[in-house]
Design a protein around this motif. Structure first.
Motif, short mmCIF file in Angstrom:
data_model
loop_
_atom_site.label_atom_id
_atom_site.label_comp_id
_atom_site.label_asym_id
_atom_site.label_seq_id
_atom_site.Cartn_x
_atom_site.Cartn_y
_atom_site.Cartn_z
N LYS A 60 0.85 -1.20 0.00
CA LYS A 60 0.00 0.00 0.00
C LYS A 60 0.89 1.25 0.00
O LYS A 60 1.93 1.29 0.63
N PHE A 61 0.45 2.24 -0.75
CA PHE A 61 1.12 3.54 -0.81
C PHE A 61 0.26 4.48 0.02
O PHE A 61 -0.90 4.72 -0.32
N THR A 62 0.82 4.94 1.13
CA THR A 62 0.05 5.74 2.07
C THR A 62 0.59 7.16 2.14
O THR A 62 1.81 7.37 2.14
N GLU A 63 -0.31 8.11 2.19
CA GLU A 63 0.04 9.52 2.36
C GLU A 63 -1.01 10.12 3.30
O GLU A 63 -2.21 9.97 3.06
N ASN A 64 -0.56 10.79 4.36
CA ASN A 64 -1.47 11.38 5.35
C ASN A 64 -2.49 10.37 5.87
O ASN A 64 -3.68 10.64 5.95
N ASN A 65 -2.00 9.18 6.22
CA ASN A 65 -2.83 8.09 6.75
C ASN A 65 -3.93 7.63 5.81
O ASN A 65 -4.89 6.97 6.23
N GLN A 66 -3.81 7.95 4.54
CA GLN A 66 -4.78 7.54 3.52
C GLN A 66 -4.08 6.64 2.51
O GLN A 66 -3.01 6.98 2.01
#
Length: 169
Positions: A60-66
């Motif tokens: 998974k690619f996560t940015e700002n817990n999204q």
């Protein structure tokens, strides 16, 4: 940040994957299948079962817990199968897909698997061209597209899978 998905990620992954492949939301991106298929791309049960299999990884690619991107990797005998490469429709063309491909290559090397293989629906010319620009080649092999109550074709064109591969080692 790219990390391995867990059971806690299933709901968010399911929402992301289905929004990127099918329905109106997918049309915001260039990788939509909404013009050729309807129904769901995956389900929470399918994702949960996938994650539980030790031969599978969903990165998974996560940015700002999204979670904004993901890819399925399946360890096979002499290859790593890559599937369900997904980037949020609003963020496509931002390099996330390429980063996930690069991480898949790192994983293949770590597992000492000499190649990555994938299947892409034959009518997805732009997507096949993108993979080719990223070092994948058409093997010439084709596989039948599965008819099911999940993946419902809405095009008159016959669908099949093109098998692509990239040698890693």
């Amino acid at each position: 940040m790219i990390t391995k998905a867990t059971q806690e990620d299933v709901s968010q992954l399911n929402t992301l994957i289905n929004s990127a492949y099918r329905g109106e939301s997918s049309k915001k991106g260039w990788t939509t299948e909404a013009n050729i298929l309807e129904g769901l791309r995956t389900t929470e049960d399918e994702l949960s079962t996938t994650i539980l299999n030790p031969k599978n990884s969903i990165l998974k690619f996560t940015e700002n817990n999204q979670i904004i991107g993901c890819v399925l990797l399946v360890e096979k005998d002499q290859e790593l199968y890559l599937g369900m490469l997904t980037v949020s429709p609003e963020l496509q063309n931002s390099g996330i897909g390429k980063k996930l491909l690069q991480q898949a290559e790192i994983q293949a090397k770590e597992l000492k698997l000499p190649k990555i293989v994938m299947t892409v629906i034959s009518v997805r010319d732009e997507l096949i061209a993108w993979y080719k620009r990223n070092g994948y080649e058409d093997t010439g092999s084709r596989q039948p597209f599965p008819a099911s109550d999940v993946h419902i074709p809405i095009t008159e064109e016959p669908l099949e899978f093109v098998v692509l591969k990239k040698n890693i080692l």
